[in-house]
Design a protein around this motif. Structure first.
Motif, short mmCIF file in Angstrom:
data_model
loop_
_atom_site.label_atom_id
_atom_site.label_comp_id
_atom_site.label_asym_id
_atom_site.label_seq_id
_atom_site.Cartn_x
_atom_site.Cartn_y
_atom_site.Cartn_z
N ASP A 92 0.85 -1.20 0.00
CA ASP A 92 0.00 0.00 0.00
C ASP A 92 0.89 1.25 0.00
OD1 ASP A 92 -1.89 1.93 0.38
OD2 ASP A 92 -2.96 0.82 1.96
N GLN A 93 0.68 2.14 -0.96
CA GLN A 93 1.52 3.35 -1.04
C GLN A 93 1.28 4.29 0.14
OE1 GLN A 93 0.69 5.64 -4.53
NE2 GLN A 93 -1.50 5.24 -4.45
N ASP A 94 0.11 4.22 0.75
CA ASP A 94 -0.19 5.10 1.89
C ASP A 94 0.23 4.46 3.20
OD1 ASP A 94 -1.43 6.88 0.12
OD2 ASP A 94 -3.24 5.62 0.13
N PRO B 215 3.06 1.81 3.86
CA PRO B 215 4.09 0.98 3.22
C PRO B 215 4.40 -0.35 3.92
CG PRO B 215 4.83 3.23 3.50
CD PRO B 215 3.58 3.11 4.29
N SER C 291 3.50 3.41 -8.00
CA SER C 291 3.96 4.71 -7.50
C SER C 291 5.43 4.68 -7.11
CB SER C 291 3.10 5.17 -6.32
OG SER C 291 3.28 4.29 -5.24
N PHE D 110 4.93 -0.40 -4.70
CA PHE D 110 3.89 0.36 -4.00
C PHE D 110 2.87 0.85 -5.00
CE2 PHE D 110 7.76 0.57 -1.47
CZ PHE D 110 7.27 0.15 -0.25
N HIS D 111 1.64 0.77 -4.63
CA HIS D 111 0.58 1.25 -5.51
C HIS D 111 -0.59 1.78 -4.69
CE1 HIS D 111 -2.18 -2.34 -5.16
NE2 HIS D 111 -1.06 -2.82 -4.63
#
Lengths: 141, 235
Positions: free
Chosen positions: A29-31, A33, A120, A140-141
């Motif tokens: 998860d990019q938000d 990590p 990302s 990460f996305h």
């Protein structure tokens, strides 16, 4: 006696398959990590070849690398239209295993790049690919 | 002089070992000392017949071996084999050739009690073996284990010269005198590697004189020889 028998067996049949490791990628998860995040309807292929994954929902994948090249370029699509290109550069190295298994490849000096699409950020966690048990790259996305 | 000394020692051991029969042996000797059976002492040289035969039958193998032994005492022989072998090892993923010369040196102990003037042997022996050989990796196919990318066989030979191997060998066999001074022999051996050189990023799969090297660094061999004793003296 038992050891002798076991080692003769090992000598004749290669029991370490698959021998050449694959690149293990985890999706995060990019938000947030630290946590894995599943990619919905994921498809992966090399341009001009059949798909390795098709419309799958996964948080971890294994990709083979082309051992006779120093670069493998994968297309990663999320959904139907958003395609990201993942470029993997490495130095393949032949590694002798045993009489029955012969040589495998390991990959050194791993570097990665992607065009910014749904991916990302990339984070290589292992710069050497010697087995398929450990994760080598975080996406990460 | 040495021979005499060793013979003398052996006689001593023999008499001790069968001490309960000492009296009867002595009696027999004194009763009929007109008949004394002798056996030849000398250098016995021969050829391992199995190696030229396998050279003809087996693809990728050539071998030649000279066998020799020298009788020290009633039961002990110094024994040696010297030879040359070449073997191409074909495995699923590699193809390699080992070629070189070897020397084995040790002794045989004849455990067989011969009747009258018969001259046969059931022997146990030990050898130290040494081989000097070259190794060529002829070709190989990497074990990719995945068919997404095409695999290819790599045909670039890689040669490593002057490799050595040292090993210990345990031998059991028999020899029969078929004609006067001509012996036919068969033996089996179990071998343990003491030291072996491997080519870089590869393994020595075959050693001349040792045969196939198993993963536990052991090996097996056999020998079918015909030999002739050059008699120096009869005792």
């Amino acid at each position: 006696m038992l050891i002798g028998f076991a080692s003769c067996e090992k000598d004749d049949i290669c029991i370490f398959n698959p021998l050449t490791p694959k690149l293990v990628i985890g999706f995060y998860d990019q938000d947030n990590p630290e946590t894995l995040k599943t990619v919905e309807s994921l498809s992966i292929w090399v341009e001009g070849k059949e798909r390795i994954y098709e419309n799958a929902s996964l948080s971890s994948i294994e990709l083979p690398l082309n051992s006779f090249d120093t670069q493998t370029v994968y297309q990663l699509s999320k959904g139907t239209s958003i395609i990201s290109t993942l470029t993997i550069n490495y130095t393949p190295q032949e590694d002798y295993v045993s009489r029955s298994c012969g040589y495998r490849f390991i990959y050194n000096d791993l570097t990665l790049g992607s065009d910014a699409s749904w991916i990302s950020a990339l984070n290589p966690t292992n710069l050497t690919v010697i087995n398929s048990q450990t994760e080598h790259v975080q996406i990460f996305h | 002089m040495y021979k005499f000394f060793i013979n003398f020692c052996f006689l001593f051991v023999f008499v001790f070992g069968f001490s309960q029969e000492k009296k009867s042996i002595l009696n027999k000797k004194s009763e009929k000392d007109s008949i004394i059976y002798t056996s030849p002492y000398g250098l016995r040289v021969g050829l391992d017949l199995s190696k030229p035969v396998f050279s003809l039958l087996e693809n990728g193998y050539t071998g030649f071996e000279i066998v020799a032994d020298y009788r020290l005492s009633k039961r002990f022989f110094i024994a040696s084999e010297i030879g040359s072998e070449e073997e191409t090892v074909v495995e699923d993923y590699t193809n390699s050739t080992a070629k070189g010369n070897y020397l084995k040196l040790g002794f045989n102990f004849n455990a067989y009690n011969n009747w009258l003037d018969m001259n046969n042997e059931i022997f146990l022996g030990m050898r130290y073996g040494f081989s000097l050989f070259d190794h060529v990796r002829n070709s190989y196919t990497p074990n990719i284990g995945d068919f997404y990318f095409p695999n290819q066989r790599i045909n670039i030979p890689l040669k490593t010269t002057n490799l050595t191997a040292h090993w210990t060998e345990f031998v059991v066999g028999l020899k029969a005198e078929t004609f006067k001074n001509i012996f036919v022999g068969f033996s089996l051996s179990y071998k343990i590697i003491m030291r072996i050189d491997d080519p870089e990023n590869f393994k020595t799969l075959y050693v001349p004189g040792f045969n196939r090297v198993y993963q536990s660094d052991t090996g097996f061999g056999f020998n079918y020889s015909i030999s002739y004793t050059i008699p120096f003296v009869n005792k």
